[in-house]
Design a protein around this motif. Structure first.
Motif, mmCIF file in Angstrom:
data_model
loop_
_atom_site.group_PDB
_atom_site.id
_atom_site.type_symbol
_atom_site.label_atom_id
_atom_site.label_comp_id
_atom_site.label_asym_id
_atom_site.label_seq_id
_atom_site.Cartn_x
_atom_site.Cartn_y
_atom_site.Cartn_z
ATOM 1 N N MET A 1 0.849 -1.173 0.000
ATOM 2 C CA MET A 1 0.000 0.000 0.000
ATOM 3 C C MET A 1 0.891 1.231 0.000
ATOM 4 S SD MET A 1 -3.157 0.827 2.562
ATOM 5 C CE MET A 1 -3.767 -0.817 2.286
ATOM 6 N N VAL A 10 -1.469 6.529 -6.859
ATOM 7 C CA VAL A 10 -2.330 5.400 -6.491
ATOM 8 C C VAL A 10 -2.077 5.119 -5.018
ATOM 9 C CG1 VAL A 10 -3.042 3.054 -7.043
ATOM 10 C CG2 VAL A 10 -2.072 4.500 -8.834
ATOM 11 N N ALA A 11 -2.782 5.851 -4.153
ATOM 12 C CA ALA A 11 -2.480 5.799 -2.730
ATOM 13 C C ALA A 11 -3.716 6.092 -1.899
ATOM 14 C CB ALA A 11 -1.397 6.831 -2.402
ATOM 15 N N THR A 259 -1.867 -5.315 -1.373
ATOM 16 C CA THR A 259 -2.202 -3.912 -1.591
ATOM 17 C C THR A 259 -3.466 -3.696 -2.412
ATOM 18 O OG1 THR A 259 -0.506 -4.113 -3.316
ATOM 19 C CG2 THR A 259 0.106 -2.928 -1.333
ATOM 20 N N TYR A 262 -4.494 -0.559 -4.518
ATOM 21 C CA TYR A 262 -3.377 0.380 -4.540
ATOM 22 C C TYR A 262 -2.087 -0.230 -5.091
ATOM 23 C CZ TYR A 262 -6.695 2.653 -1.438
ATOM 24 O OH TYR A 262 -7.839 3.201 -0.923
ATOM 25 N N GLY A 265 0.590 1.614 -7.301
ATOM 26 C CA GLY A 265 1.433 2.643 -6.689
ATOM 27 C C GLY A 265 2.826 2.142 -6.389
ATOM 28 N N PRO A 276 -8.088 0.584 -9.509
ATOM 29 C CA PRO A 276 -8.889 1.006 -8.356
ATOM 30 C C PRO A 276 -10.230 1.571 -8.807
ATOM 31 C CG PRO A 276 -7.137 2.595 -8.789
ATOM 32 C CD PRO A 276 -6.914 1.454 -9.726
ATOM 33 N N VAL A 340 -9.136 6.550 -6.355
ATOM 34 C CA VAL A 340 -8.771 6.045 -5.025
ATOM 35 C C VAL A 340 -9.295 6.930 -3.893
ATOM 36 C CG1 VAL A 340 -6.693 4.878 -5.863
ATOM 37 C CG2 VAL A 340 -6.518 7.256 -5.082
#
Length: 460
Positions: A1, A10-11, A259, A262, A265, A276, A340
């Motif tokens: 993650m 992407v978090a 993850t 995510y 990322g 996502p 996200v």
């Protein structure tokens, strides 16, 4: 993650909506086993949701040689434990026993299809046994899932999928019961039902399940759990891997990416494979002076247009958890696809469930139920509809367990067991009892890169 502070596009965001399930956080919600990060660890698991905790659980509870010390395990979570999709889901433990399985039959043949179905079905006794073994209070209930169709064409496709599998000799379909239009409304309780199929399923408080498993994990002195610790990158320094965070770097022998949505990322090669996607769910309650009508099953109700569904469970207190409604916003791709941000709701859907029970179920017309809480969550949708599990192609010592298509409850727990065996016992993917179509491969990565955007079977 990745980062809770958007260090990666992407978090996880820092201020997500609060789901009903997480209104009263568990004592381990913000756990940090030690004030500082360990400098090195045999195994680093990135992600503190259902997948990450399941992997840690199977690593800790498996038989260990008395002559060898257990491996050191560090579990890192960008936000709080189980603050992502699992802590926001609909509470179903519902195997998919004929729709996706029929697609698998078409693509990969009967052996792969039956293998997939049996794997999902096996999660019900496996999760039930773990709950009993660890004495986890998570409102688990064994019931039937009622798949209800309001569209005649869709109902007929479902019947055909079920019968094809039955005729191919898939013995597990003996548990499926099909009801035609004549009795579908009376059996299901859903107004204007054209057909329904039911089979064994469960419902539960998934956040409490994960916390119960984690409570067992943290009893091991070899485990270090660190929340609010986003991973910003992973680099290789053969034979080790450097897991970098804003709080320091950990040198690891093995790294696991649990993850889900995510994943891209940290593993950009999966950006087309695991996308996502934002969804919505809510908690519906009855006024204090009224007794809610009884609902005996869990439900998936497919809409009259045949292009979307709502998934629903009835809780022990009579309240309802229901989510989905994708068809109310599916055409506005920019608000849900590759998104996200679970800090906001989905505007076209946020009032969809205000009168859902009254207009959908017989006997609920005068119930006066209303939406008490509503929230959003981020799911990881796979390009080819199957999770990505196994050793990351071209990256020895790095493993992935992600891409669950909003359907992780009957997939993740035993996938975590398989990953644990690959890491602990150096077993190959083919030796750990996972469906063959779950294996992450270079061919699957390349197919997503060269295929149409979103995948030929992508569907929220």
């Amino acid at each position: 993650m990745s980062s809770a502070n958007n260090l990666s596009p992407v978090a996880p965001v820092a201020n997500p909506t609060i789901p009903f399930w997480r209104k009263e956080p568990h004592e381990l919600d913000n756990i940090r086993t030690t004030p500082e990060l360990p400098e090195q660890s045999d195994i680093v698991i990135i992600g503190g949701g259902y997948a990450g905790v399941s992997i840690a659980y199977h690593l800790v509870t498996s038989q260990q040689s008395e002559s060898q010390p257990p491996p050191s395990i560090t579990l890192l979570e960008a936000r709080q434990i189980c603050s992502g999709a699992t802590g926001r889901n609909g509470g179903h433990l519902r195997p998919d026993v004929y729709e996706t399985v029929a697609l698998c039959l078409e693509r990969h043949g009967i052996e792969a299809a039956i293998e997939l179905a049996r794997f999902e079905v096996s999660h019900i006794p496996a999760v039930k046994a773990a709950i009993a073994k660890e004495k986890i209070d998570c409102d688990f209930n064994l019931t039937r899932c009622m798949n209800v169709y309001l569209n005649e064409e869709h109902a007929e496709r479902a019947r055909q999928a079920y019968e094809v599998l039955r005729d191919q000799g898939a013995s597990y379909v003996d548990d499926i019961h099909y009801t035609s239009q004549k009795n579908a409304e009376g059996v299901s309780g859903v107004q204007d039902a054209k057909a329904c199929l039911s089979y064994t399923a469960g419902n539960l408080w998934a956040y409490k399940l994960v916390m119960g498993l984690l409570s067992r994990v943290v009893k091991s002195s070899s485990v270090n759990v660190q929340t609010m610790t986003p991973v910003t990158s992973v680099t290789s320094d053969s034979p080790h891997h450097l897991v970098q965070t804003p709080r320091g770097t950990i040198r690891a022998s093995k790294v696991v990416y649990a993850t889900n949505a995510y994943t891209a990322g940290l593993l950009p090669e999966y950006s087309k494979n695991i996308v996502p996607c934002k969804g919505i769910c809510c908690h519906i309650t009855t006024p204090e002076n009224k007794t809610p009508p009884f609902l005996p099953y869990t439900y998936v109700v497919w809409n009259k247009e045949g292009d979307g569904d709502s998934y629903l469970i009835s809780r022990p207190d009579g309240s309802i958890i229901v989510g989905g409604a994708q068809y109310s916003y599916a055409q506005q791709k920019d608000i849900w696809h590759n998104n996200v941000d679970d800090s906001t709701l989905i505007e076209p859907a946020k009032h969809y469930y205000d009168t859902y029970m009254q207009r959908t179920f017989r006997g609920w017309e005068d119930s006066e139920v209303k939406v008490q809480e509503i929230w959003s969550g981020i799911m990881g949708y796979s390009y080819d509809t199957h999770p990505q599990v196994g050793e990351v192609p071209g990256k020895p010592g790095q493993f992935i367990c992600a891409g669950f298509n909003g359907h992780g409850m009957p997939v993740v727990f035993l996938s975590g067991k398989g990953i644990a065996e690959m890491i602990r016992d150096s077993k190959k993917f083919e030796e750990v009892g996972l469906p063959r179509i779950y294996k992450t491969t270079l061919a699957r990565l390349e197919a997503a890169q060269t295929g149409p955007e979103g995948g030929d079977t992508f569907d929220l």
